[in-house]
Motif scaffolding. Structure first.
Motif, PDB file in Angstrom:
ATOM      1  N   GLU A  29      13.638  58.471  26.110  1.00 14.76           N
ATOM      2  CA  GLU A  29      13.102  59.411  26.527  1.00 14.76           C
ATOM      3  C   GLU A  29      11.613  59.202  27.221  1.00 14.76           C
ATOM      4  N   VAL A  30      10.735  58.856  26.557  1.00 17.92           N
ATOM      5  CA  VAL A  30       9.400  58.403  26.433  1.00 17.92           C
ATOM      6  C   VAL A  30       8.919  57.094  27.941  1.00 17.92           C
ATOM      7  N   GLU A  31       9.666  56.713  27.414  1.00 16.92           N
ATOM      8  CA  GLU A  31       9.744  55.590  28.871  1.00 16.92           C
ATOM      9  C   GLU A  31       9.859  55.977  29.923  1.00 16.92           C
ATOM     10  N   ARG A  32      10.821  57.097  29.862  1.00 15.60           N
ATOM     11  CA  ARG A  32      11.389  58.075  31.369  1.00 15.60           C
ATOM     12  C   ARG A  32      10.273  58.484  31.683  1.00 15.60           C
ATOM     13  N   ILE A  33       9.387  59.353  30.944  1.00 13.58           N
ATOM     14  CA  ILE A  33       8.768  59.957  31.411  1.00 13.58           C
ATOM     15  C   ILE A  33       6.841  59.591  31.597  1.00 13.58           C
ATOM     16  N   ILE A  34       7.186  58.062  30.998  1.00 12.06           N
ATOM     17  CA  ILE A  34       6.011  57.328  31.364  1.00 12.06           C
ATOM     18  C   ILE A  34       6.537  56.475  33.010  1.00 12.06           C
ATOM     19  N   GLY A  35       7.017  56.792  32.953  1.00  5.89           N
ATOM     20  CA  GLY A  35       7.412  55.653  33.950  1.00  5.89           C
ATOM     21  C   GLY A  35       7.155  57.029  35.425  1.00  5.89           C
ATOM     22  N   GLU A  36       8.448  58.087  35.091  1.00  8.18           N
ATOM     23  CA  GLU A  36       7.673  58.996  36.604  1.00  8.18           C
ATOM     24  C   GLU A  36       6.142  59.915  36.573  1.00  8.18           C
ATOM     25  N   THR A  37       5.436  59.751  35.449  1.00  9.53           N
ATOM     26  CA  THR A  37       4.167  59.803  35.827  1.00  9.53           C
ATOM     27  C   THR A  37       3.523  59.114  36.437  1.00  9.53           C
ATOM     28  N   GLN A  38       3.599  57.346  36.122  1.00 10.44           N
ATOM     29  CA  GLN A  38       3.533  56.133  36.875  1.00 10.44           C
ATOM     30  C   GLN A  38       3.893  55.797  38.652  1.00 10.44           C
TER      31      GLN A  38
END
Length: 176
Positions: A98-107
């Motif tokens: 979930e954290v990796e998905r959120i970071i990817g969406e932010t980038q």
């Protein structure tokens, strides 16, 4: 409670020892040496009891301190247990994926915004950037220009100073 009872017992024994010592002196004065000797033996036995009582009090106090420290340790362990449970609950809510998905969406969102900014501002070409750098170098060179140096040769003799009020000599002032 037991410690307090032992302290009271010690006080009673101490008072009894004082009375028996005084009584032994009196018996010796009266010439009753055998009774005085028997009383002193009893006093000696009570002194040994007093020492044993002191050791027991010391053991009780040590035990009380150990119990208090163990209670503190139990509170610390309980706090660690609660903290560990909280961390586990938080890990269940926020997984690494979930954290990796959120970071990817932010980038992705940042990249998308950068592209929009470039379109709206009309991004500079490489030639424009080169021209800007040349202009910056020219401005920097203008600021670094030094003043002109006089072309006349420097005087070989240093003007002397007159001893009167540190004024230069008149012939040197006129030459200046």
């Amino acid at each position: 409670q037991q410690r307090d009872k032992l302290r009271q017992y010690q006080k009673r024994l101490s008072l009894s020892l004082e009375r028996e010592r005084a009584l032994a002196r009196q018996l010796l004065k009266d010439g009753k040496k055998e009774k005085a000797l028997l009383l002193l033996k009893k006093k000696r036995y009570q002194e040994q009891l007093l020492d044993k009582t002191e050791n027991q009090i010391s053991n009780l106090e040590r035990m009380v301190q150990d119990i208090e420290f163990t209670q503190i340790e139990m509170k610390v362990i309980e706090g660690l247990k609660i903290g560990n449970e909280c961390l586990n609950k938080m890990h269940q809510v926020m997984s690494i994926e979930e954290v990796e998905r959120i970071i990817g969406e932010t980038q992705d969102a940042v990249e998308y915004q950068r592209q929009i900014d470039e379109l709206l501002a009309g991004s500079l070409t490489e030639e424009d950037e080169d021209a800007i750098l040349e202009e910056l170098n020219a401005i920097t060179q203008e600021q670094l220009e030094l003043p002109e140096v006089p072309s006349e040769p420097l005087p070989e003799k240093i003007p002397e100073v007159s001893p009167i009020k540190n004024r230069p000599k008149p012939e040197l002032v006129a030459a200046s």
